[in-house]
Design a protein around this motif. Structure first.
Motif, mmCIF file in Angstrom:
data_model
loop_
_atom_site.group_PDB
_atom_site.id
_atom_site.type_symbol
_atom_site.label_atom_id
_atom_site.label_comp_id
_atom_site.label_asym_id
_atom_site.label_seq_id
_atom_site.Cartn_x
_atom_site.Cartn_y
_atom_site.Cartn_z
ATOM 1 N N SER A 1 38.853 36.382 48.536
ATOM 2 C CA SER A 1 40.269 36.405 48.930
ATOM 3 C C SER A 1 40.802 35.022 49.271
ATOM 4 N N MET A 2 40.264 34.003 48.645
ATOM 5 C CA MET A 2 40.708 32.632 48.898
ATOM 6 C C MET A 2 42.152 32.442 48.432
ATOM 7 N N ILE A 3 42.944 31.777 49.261
ATOM 8 C CA ILE A 3 44.341 31.519 48.914
ATOM 9 C C ILE A 3 44.455 30.298 48.015
ATOM 10 N N ASN A 4 43.839 29.195 48.438
ATOM 11 C CA ASN A 4 43.959 27.935 47.703
ATOM 12 C C ASN A 4 42.826 27.814 46.676
ATOM 13 N N THR A 5 42.902 28.625 45.659
ATOM 14 C CA THR A 5 41.844 28.630 44.646
ATOM 15 C C THR A 5 41.749 27.297 43.900
ATOM 16 N N ASP A 6 42.841 26.546 43.872
ATOM 17 C CA ASP A 6 42.828 25.242 43.214
ATOM 18 C C ASP A 6 42.041 24.208 44.022
ATOM 19 N N ARG B 1 39.063 25.092 45.636
ATOM 20 C CA ARG B 1 37.813 25.795 45.945
ATOM 21 C C ARG B 1 36.667 24.829 46.271
ATOM 22 N N GLU B 2 36.478 23.810 45.446
ATOM 23 C CA GLU B 2 35.361 22.890 45.653
ATOM 24 C C GLU B 2 35.484 22.155 46.989
ATOM 25 N N ALA B 3 36.705 21.686 47.301
ATOM 26 C CA ALA B 3 36.921 20.966 48.561
ATOM 27 C C ALA B 3 36.727 21.882 49.760
ATOM 28 N N VAL B 4 37.195 23.112 49.651
ATOM 29 C CA VAL B 4 37.048 24.079 50.736
ATOM 30 C C VAL B 4 35.577 24.381 50.994
ATOM 31 N N GLU B 5 34.820 24.636 49.940
ATOM 32 C CA GLU B 5 33.404 24.974 50.093
ATOM 33 C C GLU B 5 32.613 23.798 50.665
ATOM 34 N N SER B 6 32.966 22.582 50.257
ATOM 35 C CA SER B 6 32.294 21.398 50.785
ATOM 36 C C SER B 6 32.599 21.223 52.268
ATOM 37 N N TYR B 7 33.848 21.403 52.642
ATOM 38 C CA TYR B 7 34.251 21.277 54.048
ATOM 39 C C TYR B 7 33.575 22.351 54.892
ATOM 40 N N ALA B 8 33.511 23.571 54.368
ATOM 41 C CA ALA B 8 32.911 24.683 55.104
ATOM 42 C C ALA B 8 31.431 24.431 55.394
ATOM 43 N N ALA B 9 30.757 23.761 54.475
ATOM 44 C CA ALA B 9 29.329 23.498 54.649
ATOM 45 C C ALA B 9 29.062 22.447 55.730
ATOM 46 N N LYS B 10 30.043 21.580 55.981
ATOM 47 C CA LYS B 10 29.856 20.479 56.927
ATOM 48 C C LYS B 10 30.406 20.772 58.314
ATOM 49 N N SER B 11 31.239 21.807 58.443
ATOM 50 C CA SER B 11 31.936 22.071 59.704
ATOM 51 C C SER B 11 31.458 23.384 60.313
ATOM 52 N N PRO B 12 31.222 23.428 61.632
ATOM 53 C CA PRO B 12 30.810 24.685 62.273
ATOM 54 C C PRO B 12 31.962 25.685 62.319
ATOM 55 N N ALA B 13 31.616 26.959 62.294
ATOM 56 C CA ALA B 13 32.636 28.010 62.241
ATOM 57 C C ALA B 13 33.532 28.003 63.474
ATOM 58 N N HIS B 14 32.962 27.755 64.668
ATOM 59 C CA HIS B 14 33.783 27.773 65.881
ATOM 60 C C HIS B 14 34.823 26.660 65.862
ATOM 61 N N SER B 15 34.492 25.537 65.197
ATOM 62 C CA SER B 15 35.452 24.440 65.069
ATOM 63 C C SER B 15 36.630 24.846 64.187
ATOM 64 N N THR B 16 36.361 25.608 63.138
ATOM 65 C CA THR B 16 37.429 26.074 62.240
ATOM 66 C C THR B 16 38.423 26.955 62.988
ATOM 67 N N ILE B 17 37.904 27.847 63.809
ATOM 68 C CA ILE B 17 38.783 28.730 64.591
ATOM 69 C C ILE B 17 39.631 27.910 65.560
ATOM 70 N N ASN B 18 39.035 26.909 66.186
ATOM 71 C CA ASN B 18 39.786 26.059 67.123
ATOM 72 C C ASN B 18 40.916 25.314 66.413
ATOM 73 N N LYS B 19 40.676 24.906 65.185
ATOM 74 C CA LYS B 19 41.692 24.169 64.439
ATOM 75 C C LYS B 19 42.867 25.075 64.068
ATOM 76 N N ILE B 20 42.567 26.296 63.677
ATOM 77 C CA ILE B 20 43.651 27.235 63.375
ATOM 78 C C ILE B 20 44.473 27.520 64.630
ATOM 79 N N THR B 21 43.785 27.670 65.764
ATOM 80 C CA THR B 21 44.481 27.888 67.040
ATOM 81 C C THR B 21 45.375 26.704 67.375
ATOM 82 N N ALA B 22 44.902 25.495 67.140
ATOM 83 C CA ALA B 22 45.684 24.289 67.424
ATOM 84 C C ALA B 22 46.955 24.251 66.577
ATOM 85 N N ILE B 23 46.843 24.656 65.326
ATOM 86 C CA ILE B 23 48.017 24.670 64.446
ATOM 87 C C ILE B 23 49.043 25.680 64.947
ATOM 88 N N MET B 24 48.607 26.858 65.331
ATOM 89 C CA MET B 24 49.534 27.872 65.831
ATOM 90 C C MET B 24 50.217 27.417 67.121
#
Length: 385
Positions: free
Chosen positions: A329-334, A336-359
Motif C-alpha cells: 500500500s505504498m503511496i510514493n511508488t516512484d 520505492r528504492e529511497a523509501v526502502e533504503s531509509y527504512a533499513a537505516k532508521s528505527p521504527a520509533h523514530s519514524t513515528i516521532n517524525k510523523i508526530t512532529a509534522i502533525m
C-alpha cells in the motif's frame, strides 16, 4: 439523465440523502428529509463544498438539479439571486461579513422556492461571527436553507452543529479518483494512477498534479527534503526551500489575479474615463481590496506549506509501512528504492516521532505561527530524531 450530483465521486450514500431531501423540499415545508440547516463534513478532497453547491443547485432547479438549465448554471457561478455561496479567501470570516450576509438573506426567495446560503469554510468563522450566525440558524428566515461546510464537527460551535443535519463525506477510493481523471479529464491511466495515489483521494489536487508539470516538479523537490537532513545546517536550508516553493506557488496563482481585480475596481470608479481619475472613494476601495488580497496571499502560502507537509508525511508513512513489512500500500511508488533504503537505516520509533512532529507543525501553522520559524523547528526535529 445528467444531474448536479454526478460529480460527487464515491459519495453514493450522501447523494441518496440529498435526492430525498430535494424531493421533500417541493412541499415547501420542513420535514424529516428536508430541514433548514445542514452541515457537510469530510476530509480535504472529499467534496464537501461540491456536495453543498450541488444541493443548492438542486433546490432551486425546477428539474431537481439537472445541471444544465440556466438556474443550475447561475447558482454554481454566483449568478442566481436566491443562492449565496460564501468562499472566504482570507484567514477568517469576520462578524461584519456575517452581519452583511444576514441582511441580504433576510428577504424571501425572488425566483424559486428556497433561498440557499452555502458557507464553504464555516470552520474559519471567528467567535463573534459564529455567534452572529447562530442566531440566524436558531431563527431561520422563511424558506431559507443554510449549508455549512467544515472538516469536522468539532470545527463549529456545539450550539450551531446541534441545529444542523450532519452529513459525513468520505475520501473517495483511489480507483474511483483514477477512473474520474481518465474518463472526465482524459488523463493517461498511468498519470491518473500516480496523481490519485499521491493526492490520497483528493480529487482537485489529483487533477492539478496530473495536468501541471511544474507542480509535479515542485513536489519532487519537496519529497527529496527528508533525504537531505544530514545536519542542522541542511535542516535550515530545507526549511527555507519549503517556504520558498510554497510562496512561489502562491504568488504564481495570485499575482495575475490581483492585478486584474485592481484594474476592474479602478475602472468601476471611473479611472481612465475622459482622462479623469477615480471617483470619490475609489482610492479607499483599492486599499481595502489590496488588504484583502494580502490576507488571501497569506492564507495561500500557509495552505501550500500545509500541503507540502502532508506530502512529506506520506514519505515517512511509506517508511513505516516498509518497516512493518507491508509494501503493497505504498503511496510514493516512484520513490520505492529511497523509501526502502531509509527504512533499513532508521528505527521504527523514530519514524513515528517524525510523523508526530509534522502533525504538530501543521497544528502550529493553523494557529498562525510564523511559517519559516515553524518549518525550521520541524526540520531540526526531523534531522535529530
Amino acid at each position: 439523465m445528467s444531474s448536479v450530483f454526478d460529480d460527487l465521486v464515491g459519495q453514493e450514500h450522501i447523494i441518496e440523502i440529498l435526492e430525498a431531501a430535494v424531493a421533500a423540499s417541493r412541499t415547501g415545508e420542513e420535514s424529516q428529509e428536508m430541514t433548514h440547516a445542514w452541515l457537510f463534513t469530510g476530509p480535504p478532497g472529499s467534496g464537501r463544498s461540491s456536495a453543498a453547491v450541488a444541493f443548492a443547485q438542486a433546490l432551486i432547479c425546477s428539474k431537481d438539479g439537472c445541471g444544465t438549465c440556466s438556474d443550475c448554471n447561475a447558482a454554481k457561478t454566483h449568478g442566481h439571486p436566491d443562492v449565496e455561496i460564501i468562499r472566504t479567501e482570507g484567514l477568517s470570516i469576520k462578524v461584519e461579513e456575517v452581519r452583511e450576509l444576514l441582511t441580504r438573506v433576510a428577504w424571501a426567495p425572488s425566483m424559486g422556492g428556497w433561498r440557499v446560503v452555502v458557507m464553504e469554510d464555516a470552520d474559519r468563522l471567528t467567535e463573534s461571527a459564529a455567534n452572529a450566525l447562530l442566531k440566524a440558524v436558531e431563527e431561520p428566515g422563511t424558506r431559507t436553507v443554510w449549508l455549512l461546510c467544515a472538516p469536522t464537527l468539532h470545527d463549529l460551535l456545539p450550539t450551531i452543529r446541534s441545529r444542523c443535519r450532519h452529513l459525513q463525506l468520505r475520501t473517495p477510493s483511489l480507483q474511483a479518483v483514477t477512473n474520474v481523471l481518465v474518463a472526465r479529464d482524459k488523463i493517461a491511466p498511468a498519470m491518473a494512477d500516480f496523481a490519485a495515489r499521491v493526492s490520497q483521494g483528493h480529487i482537485g489536487r489529483a487533477r492539478y498534479l496530473a495536468t501541471n508539470e511544474s507542480v509535479r516538479g515542485n513536489r519532487a523537490r519537496i519529497m527529496a527534503l527528508p533525504l537531505q537532513l544530514g545536519s542542522l545546517a541542511a535542516a535550515f536550508a530545507a526549511a527555507q526551500t519549503l517556504v520558498d516553493l510554497a510562496t512561489a506557488e502562491a504568488n504564481t496563482s495570485s499575482d495575475e489575479r490581483d492585478e486584474k481585480e485592481i484594474e476592474k475596481l479602478q475602472e468601476a470608479y471611473g479611472k481612465g474615463a475622459t482622462g479623469r481619475g477615480m471617483a470619490t472613494g475609489g482610492a479607499k476601495a483599492v486599499k481595502e481590496l489590496e488588504k484583502e488580497q494580502k490576507s488571501r496571499s497569506t492564507r495561500m502560502v500557509r495552505d501550500s506549506i500545509d500541503g507540502a507537509l502532508l506530502d512529506i508525511a506520506t514519505f515517512y508513512r511509506d517508511v513505516m509501512m516498509v518497516q512493518s513489512g507491508n509494501t503493497e500500500s505504498m503511496i510514493n511508488t516512484d520513490m520505492r528504492e529511497a523509501v526502502e533504503s531509509y527504512a533499513a537505516k532508521s528505527p521504527a520509533h523514530s519514524t513515528i516521532n517524525k510523523i508526530t512532529a509534522i502533525m504538530e507543525a501543521r497544528t502550529n501553522l493553523a494557529h498562525n505561527a510564523a511559517p519559516l520559524v515553524t518549518c525550521e523547528a520541524l526540520m531540526c526535529r526531523l534531522a535529530r530524531a
